[in-house]
Design an enzyme around this catalytic site. Structure first.
Site, PDB file in Angstrom:
ATOM      1  N   LEU A  33      73.700  38.083  48.538  1.00  0.00           N
ATOM      2  CA  LEU A  33      72.944  37.099  49.306  1.00  0.00           C
ATOM      3  C   LEU A  33      71.441  37.301  49.142  1.00  0.00           C
ATOM      4  O   LEU A  33      70.974  38.384  48.764  1.00  0.00           O
ATOM      5  CB  LEU A  33      73.310  37.212  50.785  1.00  0.00           C
ATOM      6  CG  LEU A  33      74.779  36.957  51.158  1.00  0.00           C
ATOM      7  CD1 LEU A  33      74.991  37.239  52.643  1.00  0.00           C
ATOM      8  CD2 LEU A  33      75.166  35.516  50.828  1.00  0.00           C
ATOM      9  N   SER A 106      73.782  34.102  42.139  1.00  0.00           N
ATOM     10  CA  SER A 106      74.985  33.672  41.402  1.00  0.00           C
ATOM     11  C   SER A 106      76.185  33.539  42.343  1.00  0.00           C
ATOM     12  O   SER A 106      77.116  34.344  42.276  1.00  0.00           O
ATOM     13  CB  SER A 106      75.293  34.625  40.242  1.00  0.00           C
ATOM     14  OG  SER A 106      75.243  35.973  40.616  1.00  0.00           O
TER      15      SER A 106
END
Length: 207
Positions: A33, A106
């Site tokens: 995150l 990602s």
């Protein structure tokens, strides 16, 4: 096949470049995150490897968007293309014999797996920086969570945007309670145990 496009076969191969550098090239893919500590940790590993005499290069998500991927926004489609391009660049760096560090949120597993698929077996090392969401929100180094919670940013990963947690990452690290250098040592030790870098002792870093 691409019309009128032909691969050029180079005389110097990946194995030769790796032997010259006395290391096994790979991609250390830091996913997690926003605020989890990906870039800080990747930077610590990069410094550690540099001080050990290894040949490495670090690509960071924000930095890449200033150049190579400046034409991409933050839609799911653009995020996928962002990671695809980075995967192809990473493959070139690995071919050059480098240990390549990539720090990108990602959020989608299929995009991370696509990068894994373009590399040889064992060359993609997924590092899940698993710092809890509440800790990331508290850190909020760029003020992005504050903006997202106010409604100024939409589809923000971890809030109203999806983050698909890695199922079987090679390495999992929670950066709470440890210094970047302590976390970096875990990753460097992994590379040593896999014989991807020589055992050259430890280094002292003022982190």
């Amino acid at each position: 096949m691409i019309p009128n496009c032909f691969r050029h076969r180079h005389a110097i191969k990946k194995v030769g470049r790796a032997e010259q550098k006395n290391q096994s090239p790979c991609v250390l893919w830091f996913t997690g995150l926003s605020g989890s500590g990906k870039s800080t940790l990747a930077g610590a590993v990069d410094e550690y490897l540099f001080d050990l005499g290894c040949h490495s290069y670090l690509m960071d998500g924000d930095n890449v968007r200033y150049g190579l991927n400046r034409d991409l926004a933050l839609s799911d489609e653009d995020r996928a293309e962002n990671i695809r391009r980075i995967g192809e660049v990473s493959k070139l760096f690995v071919d050059a014999g480098l240990i390549t560090l990539c720090a990108f949120i990602s959020p989608f597993a299929k995009d991370r797996n696509r990068v894994r698929s373009v590399l040889d077996s064992g060359e993609f090392i997924e590092v899940h920086v698993s710092t809890p969401l509440e800790e990331c929100k508290q850190r909020d180094p760029k003020g992005l969570y504050k903006k997202a919670l106010k409604g100024d940013i939409h589809n923000f990963t971890g809030l109203d945007g999806v983050y698909e947690v890695p199922v079987r990452p090679e390495i999992t690290i929670d950066t709470t309670g440890s210094t970047p250098f302590e976390c970096a040592e875990v990753i460097v030790e992994y590379l040593r145990n896999k014989r991807m870098i020589p055992d050259m002792g430890n280094v002292s870093m003022g982190m």
